[in-house]
Design a protein around this motif. Sequence first.
Motif, PDB file in Angstrom:
ATOM      1  N   SER A 189       0.853  -1.180   0.000  1.00 59.52           N
ATOM      2  CA  SER A 189       0.000   0.000   0.000  1.00 59.52           C
ATOM      3  C   SER A 189       0.891   1.232   0.000  1.00 59.52           C
ATOM      4  O   SER A 189       1.956   1.226   0.613  1.00 59.52           O
ATOM      5  N   GLU A 190       0.453   2.247  -0.712  1.00 56.61           N
ATOM      6  CA  GLU A 190       1.210   3.493  -0.687  1.00 56.61           C
ATOM      7  C   GLU A 190       0.803   4.256   0.571  1.00 56.61           C
ATOM      8  O   GLU A 190      -0.375   4.547   0.751  1.00 56.61           O
ATOM      9  N   PRO A 191       1.773   4.582   1.427  1.00 62.18           N
ATOM     10  CA  PRO A 191       1.425   5.215   2.705  1.00 62.18           C
ATOM     11  C   PRO A 191       0.694   6.553   2.546  1.00 62.18           C
ATOM     12  O   PRO A 191      -0.081   6.934   3.420  1.00 62.18           O
ATOM     13  N   ASP A 192       0.946   7.242   1.442  1.00 62.14           N
ATOM     14  CA  ASP A 192       0.211   8.495   1.208  1.00 62.14           C
ATOM     15  C   ASP A 192      -1.283   8.238   1.001  1.00 62.14           C
ATOM     16  O   ASP A 192      -2.103   9.111   1.239  1.00 62.14           O
ATOM     17  N   SER A 213      -1.797   4.109   4.920  1.00 63.70           N
ATOM     18  CA  SER A 213      -0.624   3.619   5.645  1.00 63.70           C
ATOM     19  C   SER A 213      -1.032   2.692   6.781  1.00 63.70           C
ATOM     20  O   SER A 213      -2.223   2.569   7.112  1.00 63.70           O
ATOM     21  N   HIS A 227       4.905  -0.806   2.741  1.00 62.53           N
ATOM     22  CA  HIS A 227       4.754   0.563   2.233  1.00 62.53           C
ATOM     23  C   HIS A 227       5.528   0.704   0.923  1.00 62.53           C
ATOM     24  O   HIS A 227       6.749   0.558   0.899  1.00 62.53           O
ATOM     25  N   CYS A 274       7.380   5.218  -1.780  1.00 60.09           N
ATOM     26  CA  CYS A 274       7.567   6.239  -0.752  1.00 60.09           C
ATOM     27  C   CYS A 274       9.064   6.368  -0.464  1.00 60.09           C
ATOM     28  O   CYS A 274       9.875   5.689  -1.075  1.00 60.09           O
TER      29      CYS A 274
END
Length: 155
Positions: free
Chosen positions: A8-11, A14, A54, A57
């Motif tokens: 998953s992209e933390p932006d 998260s 993550h 990033c």
Amino acid sequence: MRYWLMKSEPDVYSIDHLAGQKKKTDHWDGIRNYQARNFIRDDMSVGDLAFFYHSNCDEPGIVGIIEIVRSAYPDHTAFDPEEKYFDPKSDPDHPRWFMVDVRLKKKFRRGVLLKDIRAQKKLQKMRLVQRGNRLSILPVAKAEWNHILRMTGED
DNA sequence: GCCAACGTTGGC
DNA sequence: GCCAACGTTGGC
């Protein structure tokens, strides 16, 4: 019981987002890749464990452990034109995309960074470290799982 | 069914 | 921001 890695992209979402959910539980939506879908729909079961990864990033890496608490069911965000991952070819009668529910089991005090995983001889076969791998759901071998757990320095 | 064009992923 | 990898789309 299987082991997995879920990106998953933390932006976007998260591990702290998940930690803030009621019962630390949430659905994992937005999978729009057939291979990843097949993994979650056909091979993932309640009780399976997954690394929360993550991606895309500053410091890509594994940041914790989640548990599958509900097996695959239709991803309703594919039905909604307002949603980013709307797919007109998926409808409630014939859903194309699926999701599972996950619960946060553990957030590592220090994540295991991708660069550290890359440096491990015994982890060279992980699909995560192989070039060009963009799959958001990956199976993890038990030996790899245990190796990474040891790298955290936690129990 | 082929394949060029295009879009997305994701590390760097 | 760059770019390699690779999945999807669509014309033929």
